[in-house]
Structures are given as C-alpha cells and as structure tokens.
Design an enzyme around this catalytic site. Sequence first.
Site, PDB file in Angstrom:
ATOM      1  N   CYS A  43      28.286 -20.346 -25.813  1.00 13.51           N
ATOM      2  CA  CYS A  43      28.480 -21.552 -26.622  1.00 13.51           C
ATOM      3  C   CYS A  43      28.182 -21.292 -28.097  1.00 13.51           C
ATOM      4  O   CYS A  43      28.986 -21.604 -28.972  1.00 13.51           O
ATOM      5  CB  CYS A  43      27.602 -22.682 -26.096  1.00 13.51           C
ATOM      6  N   CYS A  48      31.748 -22.981 -27.995  1.00  9.53           N
ATOM      7  CA  CYS A  48      31.744 -24.318 -28.608  1.00  9.53           C
ATOM      8  C   CYS A  48      31.490 -24.322 -30.108  1.00  9.53           C
ATOM      9  O   CYS A  48      32.218 -24.972 -30.858  1.00  9.53           O
ATOM     10  CB  CYS A  48      30.658 -25.201 -27.973  1.00  9.53           C
ATOM     11  N   LYS A  51      34.039 -22.317 -32.326  1.00  7.67           N
ATOM     12  CA  LYS A  51      35.328 -23.011 -32.126  1.00  7.67           C
ATOM     13  C   LYS A  51      35.379 -24.290 -32.960  1.00  7.67           C
ATOM     14  O   LYS A  51      36.350 -24.546 -33.660  1.00  7.67           O
ATOM     15  CB  LYS A  51      35.497 -23.309 -30.638  1.00  7.67           C
ATOM     16  N   TYR A 177      41.435 -25.613 -21.718  1.00 12.23           N
ATOM     17  CA  TYR A 177      40.731 -26.007 -22.937  1.00 12.23           C
ATOM     18  C   TYR A 177      40.963 -25.001 -24.076  1.00 12.23           C
ATOM     19  O   TYR A 177      41.335 -25.363 -25.181  1.00 12.23           O
ATOM     20  CB  TYR A 177      39.221 -25.997 -22.686  1.00 12.23           C
ATOM     21  N   GLU A 181      43.033 -25.442 -27.677  1.00  6.97           N
ATOM     22  CA  GLU A 181      42.208 -25.504 -28.892  1.00  6.97           C
ATOM     23  C   GLU A 181      42.633 -24.424 -29.883  1.00  6.97           C
ATOM     24  O   GLU A 181      42.810 -24.684 -31.083  1.00  6.97           O
ATOM     25  CB  GLU A 181      40.731 -25.361 -28.528  1.00  6.97           C
ATOM     26  N   HIS A 440      35.820 -53.610 -36.196  1.00  6.40           N
ATOM     27  CA  HIS A 440      37.134 -53.619 -36.836  1.00  6.40           C
ATOM     28  C   HIS A 440      37.046 -53.123 -38.266  1.00  6.40           C
ATOM     29  O   HIS A 440      36.112 -53.494 -38.965  1.00  6.40           O
ATOM     30  CB  HIS A 440      37.686 -55.054 -36.808  1.00  6.40           C
ATOM     31  N   GLU A 445      37.946 -49.698 -31.084  1.00  2.00           N
ATOM     32  CA  GLU A 445      37.977 -51.105 -30.647  1.00  2.00           C
ATOM     33  C   GLU A 445      39.109 -51.350 -29.656  1.00  2.00           C
ATOM     34  O   GLU A 445      39.076 -52.296 -28.878  1.00  2.00           O
ATOM     35  CB  GLU A 445      38.093 -52.062 -31.839  1.00  2.00           C
TER      36      GLU A 445
END
Length: 465
Positions: A43, A48, A51, A177, A181, A440, A445
């Site tokens: 990672c 992660c 990346k 993944y 990516e 908003h 939302e």
Amino acid sequence: MTSYDYDFFVIGAGSGGTRAARIAAGHGARVAVAEDRYLGGTCVNVGCVPKKLLVYAAHYAEDFGDAEGFGWTVGERSHDWSKLIANKNTEIERLNGIYKRLIEGSGAHIHWGRATLIDDHTVEVDGQRFTADKILVAVGGWPSVPEFPGSEHIVTSNEAFYLEEMPKRVVIVGGGYIAVEFAGIFHNLGAEVCQLYRGELFLRGFDEDVRRFLAEEMIKKGIDLRFDAQVSAITRKDGADGKPYFIVDLADLESIEADLVMYATGRAPKTDGLGLEAAGVKTDDKGAIPVDEAWRTNVPNIYAIGDVTDRIQLTPVAIAEGHALADALFNPSSRRVSYENVPSAVFSQPSIGTVGLTEAEARERFGAVDIYRSSFRPMKHTMSGRDEHGLMKLVVDRESQKVVGLHMVGPEAGEIVQGFAVAIKMGATKADFDATVGIHPTAAEEFVTMREPIPDPEEEAQAAE
Ligand code: NDP
C-alpha cells in the site's frame, strides 16, 4: 515462564503486520517484525499511496482544461514525469520513516531480511534464528502474470511506479482495479492508452450499471478500451531512436504497437520460500493461507492476515484484521472484523465508490428489489464544458426497504461513499435516506433525493405478456 525470544513474531511490515505488531507491543507483548523489502508494504510503496499521488497528478490535465470555462487563461502546459516520480519517492521515503518510528516507538523490534519458518516456533532472518510463542504471517501478495511468448517484456504496477520515462503508447492488460486506475493515469498524463480485457465487460464483481457506465466514460475520454481481447504474444523491437518498443499480438490477429505493456492481472499470495511446509502450515491451490474466523491457520500458534489469506485484498481490511488479532491475543476484547458491507473505491477517471450488494447479488439474495438510479452531469461541467457524467444507484430490498447497495461513478466517489457506508452498515432504510436533508448543491445529495424507483424489468416483461 516462557523461554521464547518473543511473544509475537510478525512476518511482513505491511499495513496489517505493522498494525498487529504495534497493538500487540502496546499490550505489553514482546514483539518482533521481519521485513525484507520496505516498511508499509504494498500500500505505502507500490499501491494505494503512490497510486493516489499519480491520480492527483493525472487529474490536473483535466483541471487545466476545465478552468478555462470559468474564465481562466491557462498558459502552455507540460508535464515532467521524472519530477513527479522523484517527489512521489520522497513522500514514500517519508512514510517509510514514519512506519519505522511507529513500529520501534511501540517497542517492537525490526529484523531486516527475508524471514523463513524453520518450525512452528522458530523464524530465521538473515542467518539469525528467533523463537516465538505466536507467529503472524502477513507477507501480502505480489503481481501475478501469465506466461506466454514475450511475457518477459511486460511490467507490472511494481515497475510502473518507477518508470524512468513517461511512455507515449501504453497497452494495459486486465480489467480490475489496477488496470482501470493506470489506464486513467497514463491517459491523462498524455499517453495513448489501449486497455485490453479478456471478458465481455471489465470490473467483474462490480454492479453492472457501474461497469458499463465507467466503460463509456473512459471511451469518451479517448481510452482505446477493448473487451474480449486476448494477447497471444509480445515481440520486442528496436526503434529508430534506439529505444525499444513492443508489438502486442492479439488472438484475433490484430497487433498493437506500444512503448510499455503493463499487466494488472491480479495479485497472488507471496508465500514462496517462506518455509510454511517446515512449520506445517497448509496453503490452498493458489498459495494462499486459509484461516478461521480468528485468523488461525491449521497450526494453532500461527496466524495469517491480509492479502496472503486472499479474502478481501484491501488495506483497511488487513489493518482491521491485524488490530483485532493483536487485541484478541494480548488483551482479549470483543473487537471483531465484519466482512459485510466493506466499502471500496476505484480511483479511475471518473472514480467509483461502492458499498454493499450489486443489483444482481441483491436480486439473488432478496428476490424483489427496488432500484433507484440517476445519471447526471456534475454542476462543474455545465461551465467547464466537459462531457463527463456521473452515476448514482441505490439497491433497496423491497420487503425490508433496507438500502443494501450503494454505488457511484463520479468525482470524489470514495469520499462520498465512505460516509454513506456508515448508514448502510447501520441498516438504513430508503425512508431514512429520504428523511435526510440534502446538502445543496452537491453531487452527494442525489443519494437522498431519489424519489421513484426505475421500472422493474421483470414486472415490465410480465405486464407485456
Ligand atoms: P483484480 O483481481 O482486481 O483484477 C484482475 C484482472 O485481470 C481481472 O480483470 C481478470 O479478469 C484479469 N486477469 C486475470 N488473469 C488474467 C490473464 N491470465 N489474462 C488476462 N487477464 C487476466 O486485480 P488487480 O491486479 O487489478 O488488483 C489486485 C487487488 O488489489 C484487487 O483485487 C484489489 O483488491 C486490490 N486493489 C485495490 C485498489 C483500491 O481499493 N482502489 C486499487 C488497486 C488494487 P477476470 O475478471 O476475467 O478474472
């Protein structure tokens, strides 16, 4: 009194191993950690973290263009790959240092070198043997690539993070993944990208609407995305500029030229040469270590967590497992790891966020489901002019009205879905979503303002009969 050198010997200082070691040491256990490569594991070093840094870099390419619609004049742009990689490396080294301080600060000892199990209580690292009451195998995984003529020319994500030059033409093989990516990263940084997936639609396991939607968005951006594509051979050629390039032959007889061929075809447990046989630890046919609900292997004092167990290959899962295991062993508590509703994000362009069941899984489990779906143009792009859309989808069990799946494609999908994951984990119903006031104007939302389910395809078919 025990005569072991350590109470707990952790093999592998990745996300899971490090957490387990620190927590165990914090509970007063005498802990050692063996690591032969880098602190922080996949990672931090080749996963992660780098990346995400490259994804940030890549996104600027779109941001500069988008700024013009808001009145900015953006001058000439150029990108310096070497600078990006150098700065990324500096950041990774900083994190390696933090990991070292965290581990040593907790009181655990780091032993550098490849660890081998000699027996169920003995580990050898760099010629030195240590005995331990309990041993944790947290060695993670390693890119797994097929062998075929020319497969020696391919790189994996491990190498992609350290390329000396930014390739001009990239072929990426895989539909998971990492492949999507990196397709986004290389494309935005200016390469011509062709992504090849062997099946009919990539991202198997994700909701089908999400898969189709992302494919359309990637194609719109200019990525040459090809499904049902199989590589048969790769040949290396020497270019006129003295640099090598590659001819990628496909099974349908077409071929593609590329400066870089990257395979992202999954990751396999890194158990080779670990001495598991000597300790009596069983592995499955993929080399993964099966464990029970308390992360016990078939050998009572040897445990395994994270990618080496090949359950859910996600850093936060390994961390949760490491933490819970250390608590269970050295400070018995009721901490558990739930494998239900684990959220995840794919940092594609646009990104995916998802938690819970896909529509297909929910139909199989519950029978009748209500589907709420909305696709929209993010407000920013009304003025940027960018033709990028987002998708939001709720999967609701019709009987209980619980929201059992929540999926999104769009900017900051991971950030948005993380919050909603708490609601899903708590069993929120559609009525709970409806009762929540939206913020908003945001994209998020949309999840609390979807009023009508889309027509049920089965009911429509029945009505038509
Ligand atoms: P994945 O398992 O996600 O995907 C592997 C892909 O390669 C699939 O599309 C698979 O196809 C394909 N494939 C497998 N074998 C072959 C082959 N021999 N020839 C051609 N294609 C093949 O693996 P990744 O490498 O993308 O990532 C590894 C793991 O790392 C992921 O499972 C994920 O858990 C984790 N990860 C998580 C990230 C995140 O959370 N954002 C980011 C990156 C990685 P098929 O579907 O047909 O089997």
